[in-house]
Scaffold this motif. Structure first.
Motif, PDB file in Angstrom:
ATOM      1  N   GLN A 245       0.816  -1.214   0.000  1.00 48.49           N
ATOM      2  CA  GLN A 245       0.000   0.000   0.000  1.00 48.49           C
ATOM      3  C   GLN A 245       0.849   1.264   0.000  1.00 48.49           C
ATOM      4  OE1 GLN A 245      -2.110  -1.924   3.251  1.00 48.49           O
ATOM      5  NE2 GLN A 245      -4.048  -1.137   2.442  1.00 48.49           N
ATOM      6  N   GLN A 250      -0.858   3.544  -4.914  1.00 48.02           N
ATOM      7  CA  GLN A 250      -1.602   2.981  -3.788  1.00 48.02           C
ATOM      8  C   GLN A 250      -1.860   4.051  -2.724  1.00 48.02           C
ATOM      9  OE1 GLN A 250      -2.833  -0.162  -4.033  1.00 48.02           O
ATOM     10  NE2 GLN A 250      -1.924  -0.025  -6.080  1.00 48.02           N
ATOM     11  N   ILE A 251      -2.710   3.752  -1.774  1.00 44.67           N
ATOM     12  CA  ILE A 251      -3.243   4.762  -0.868  1.00 44.67           C
ATOM     13  C   ILE A 251      -2.196   5.517  -0.052  1.00 44.67           C
ATOM     14  CG2 ILE A 251      -3.727   3.001   0.910  1.00 44.67           C
ATOM     15  CD1 ILE A 251      -6.159   4.818   1.712  1.00 44.67           C
ATOM     16  N   GLU A 374      -9.624   6.000  -2.722  1.00 46.79           N
ATOM     17  CA  GLU A 374      -9.646   4.563  -2.424  1.00 46.79           C
ATOM     18  C   GLU A 374     -11.079   4.030  -2.373  1.00 46.79           C
ATOM     19  OE1 GLU A 374      -7.499   0.942  -1.297  1.00 46.79           O
ATOM     20  OE2 GLU A 374      -6.898   2.859  -2.203  1.00 46.79           O
ATOM     21  N   SER A 375     -12.024   4.919  -2.079  1.00 45.00           N
ATOM     22  CA  SER A 375     -13.439   4.538  -1.980  1.00 45.00           C
ATOM     23  C   SER A 375     -14.158   4.641  -3.319  1.00 45.00           C
ATOM     24  CB  SER A 375     -14.138   5.429  -0.942  1.00 45.00           C
ATOM     25  OG  SER A 375     -13.497   5.353   0.306  1.00 45.00           O
ATOM     26  N   ASP A 376     -13.385   4.781  -4.397  1.00 43.96           N
ATOM     27  CA  ASP A 376     -13.918   4.834  -5.769  1.00 43.96           C
ATOM     28  C   ASP A 376     -14.758   6.081  -6.020  1.00 43.96           C
ATOM     29  OD1 ASP A 376     -14.077   3.796  -8.336  1.00 43.96           O
ATOM     30  OD2 ASP A 376     -15.940   2.708  -7.934  1.00 43.96           O
ATOM     31  N   ASN A 397     -14.313   2.788   5.036  1.00 42.49           N
ATOM     32  CA  ASN A 397     -12.873   3.002   4.940  1.00 42.49           C
ATOM     33  C   ASN A 397     -12.353   3.954   6.026  1.00 42.49           C
ATOM     34  OD1 ASN A 397     -12.095   1.299   2.873  1.00 42.49           O
ATOM     35  ND2 ASN A 397     -12.580   2.777   1.252  1.00 42.49           N
TER      36      ASN A 397
END
Length: 483
Positions: A245, A250-251, A374-376, A397
């Motif tokens: 990650q 990535q986040i 990350e939550s689209d 999240n």
């Protein structure tokens, strides 16, 4: 009458043969204490033993205190602790129960020691009486006002040397053997084999031994050879690597250095025969690093779940609640959904609407934006454009974010070990072995460990004080503890 006997031995390649072994009689006025290890607890026990031995000399009893240290340097951990400032104690104005919450293992046993025999306040007074003033910082950590670990090292060393402690660096202990089967008929109970820099291999006799070897395997080996049970060891106080990650895209990528004031970090473990998982969690500040996660919440979880993480080979999922004061994922979802009517044209990713009393967002802006993506949810999406389903994902999240731990890291100078000599083998009010009379323990070799913040040194000071003082009292047949 002083009776003196001679010990004659011959060392062969296969074994040590004694042609004549006659120990000093009970009438002898010379006693020797061997302290194995010149770290924090070993040197503190030496200072305590030397002070007690000075009183014994008034009664015509000479007690020699030797510190046997395998390396050239004493108290190396003390030197680097707290970034070279030495976090000597934790806030001594706190109650004993509050302080005990900093110990994942040994809490029950330390309660008696801190309450009756050598408390955190006693430790602070010990340093104050020797000219060392301590200050307490906002997080409870206590340091010398000089901000130098040398102040603590010099204080303990000078206290020991003032009372004629013989400090022997480059004296590596190879083994400890009992001289006789029945301690009641033998004063010189222990034969210590040493490897020295100048003289090679030598042997020394001691009336009692204090094992203060920290997490050294040699200390555990000696304790086991004398009949003690060892609790399996595991690293404690470590950071979490999350390399997957932290990769580009990535986040956590490019977020190193960000901190969150208060999170809950949880480890969920399957328990055989039970549907419900065991949950171990800790709350506090969290820091994002180039490798993953650090900060007090992570370090506390690593300590309280040290054995669980080891069993999982440091590869598992942990769960983060980024805003625990706002309740469950469902509670957060309701609050976020209200933003679709309160601020419909605002960008979701622009700022976290979860704020503290002064209006400051509890999740830093860049981290919040990363959680949103990350939550689209598009980075430029407004609240009005965001569906309830996506707001539900965002809420989960925030409240239940999954971090894939890919390994453990090292937290600066902290290297603490859980496990060690079983506390059931020790009389904690004296730190003397129940298995092998004349053997005492102090410091990290026993199954006691604390979180970061001065707790581990407090264990060193208290157990070291009791071990040193009671080793002398055992030789002078005096009592210092209440029955």
């Amino acid at each position: 009458m002083l009776k003196i006997f001679t010990i004659i031995f011959v060392a062969s390649s296969s074994s040590l043969k004694w042609y004549q072994v006659q120990c000093l009689s009970q009438q002898s006025q010379i006693r020797r204490i061997g302290i194995i290890g010149g770290g924090a607890s070993g040197m503190f026990s030496a200072a305590a033993a030397a002070a007690a031995a000075a009183s014994a000399r008034d009664h015509n009893l000479n007690i020699e205190v030797h510190v046997l240290e395998s390396s050239q340097k004493l108290m190396s951990k003390v030197e680097i602790s707290g970034g070279g400032r030495c976090n000597a104690l934790h806030d001594t104005t706190k109650s004993v129960p509050e302080i005990l919450n900093g110990y994942p293992r040994g809490k029950k046993e330390l309660n008696g020691i801190f309450s009756k025999y050598f408390s955190p306040k006693d430790a602070e007074k010990w340093f104050n009486d020797r000219g060392v003033r301590l200050k307490t910082e906002s997080d409870g950590r206590m340091f010398p006002v000089t901000d130098s670990s040398k102040t603590i090292i010099d204080c303990i060393t000078e206290s020991a040397r003032k009372n004629n402690v013989q400090i022997l660096p480059n004296h590596k202990v190879i083994s400890v053997q009992m001289c006789c089967e029945h301690g009641d008929s033998c004063v010189d109970r222990f034969l210590v084999s040493l490897l020295t820099k100048d003289k090679g291999e030598i042997q020394e006799y001691y009336n009692c031994i204090i094992l203060a070897t920290g997490s050294s395997p040699k200390g555990y080996e000696i304790a086991s050879s004398l009949g003690h049970t060892l609790i399996p060891t595991a690293p404690s106080l470590f950071t979490f690597n999350a390399k997957n990650q932290n990769k580009e895209g990535q986040i956590f990528y490019n977020l190193a250095g960000l901190s969150v004031k208060s999170v809950i970090v949880s480890l969920k473990i399957k328990v055989e025969g039970k549907k419900k998982k065991k949950v171990i969690q800790q709350q506090g500040p969290l820091l994002l690093t180039h490798h993953g996660l650090s900060g007090p919440a992570v370090l506390r979880l690593s300590a309280f779940a040290a054995r669980e993480f080891k069993n999982l080979n440091y590869r598992t999922d942990v769960f983060i609640h980024w805003a625990p004061e706002f309740g469950s994922a469902q509670d957060i979802e309701e609050r976020l959904w209200s933003m679709t009517s309160l601020s419909p044209k605002k960008s979701v990713a622009s700022v976290c609407p979860l704020t503290d009393m002064d209006g400051t967002s509890v999740i830093p802006k860049r981290l919040w934006s990363a959680i949103v993506v990350e939550s689209d949810i598009r980075k430029d999406a407004t609240w009005a454009e965001t569906s309830r389903k996506k707001i539900g994902t965002l809420s989960r999240n925030i409240a239940e974010f999954v971090v894939e731990v890919t390994g453990r890291g090292v937290f600066k100078e902290e290297f603490v070990t859980a496990g060690g000599v079983n506390l059931k083998d020790i009389t904690m009010k004296t730190m003397e072995s129940k298995i092998c009379p004349g053997v005492f323990f102090c410091g990290e070799i026993i199954d006691v460990d604390g979180v970061t913040g001065g707790f581990n040194f407090m264990n060193c000071w208290s157990s070291g004080y009791l071990a040193g003082t009671n080793a002398v009292n055992g030789l002078t047949t005096k009592e210092i503890t209440q029955s």
